[in-house]
Design an enzyme around this catalytic site. Sequence first.
Site: not given
Length: 196
Positions: A55, A71-73
């Site tokens: 991203k 960001s990613d979760s």
Amino acid sequence: MRLILASQSASRRAMLAAADVAFTAEAAAVDEDAAKASLAGLAPRDLADALAELKALKVSSRRPGALVLGSDSIVALADGTLLDKPVTREQAAEHLARMSGGVHRLWSAAVVAEDGHAVWRYVDGAKLHVRTLSYSFIDRYLDAEWPAVAGCVGVFRIEGPGVQLFERIEGSHFTVLGLPLIPVLGFLRVRGVIET
């Protein structure tokens, strides 16, 4: 130096705004399903990191001179299954039923890119101790929270009624919200984006 958040996530935008960080938000427009398929086999922690980098790099490639925060979760159930964002209310109920009574892992990654290159990264984990959820609770919860939680991995907003899903959480509140904020702020200070 200009900061761009490569996300339209309401919780990530709210965290940065509450911390008094000046930024703009721009969707990365990444096909997450295709990206996850191409990254199959990575550990959940590494998958969160790779998606955050993807991203950040996508937005950075079109915004020279800016720092871009991706960001990613990822939520990994106790049995190793990775949860995606639920598409339907029925799928959300299924996710909650699978989480009920278990201890699961959440990984939140942040990657900063500049001029098309990753220049900083941080991944943090949290343990989610989900209480035993009755089917009637799940139904009432989704009456109140669906479709707002459709964009949430794990089907919860910890800052709202989703906090009722848990017996205990081990880890940073910010990580659970989807961004390891304290380390991000430290990097932004080093780069002069925010005051030291």
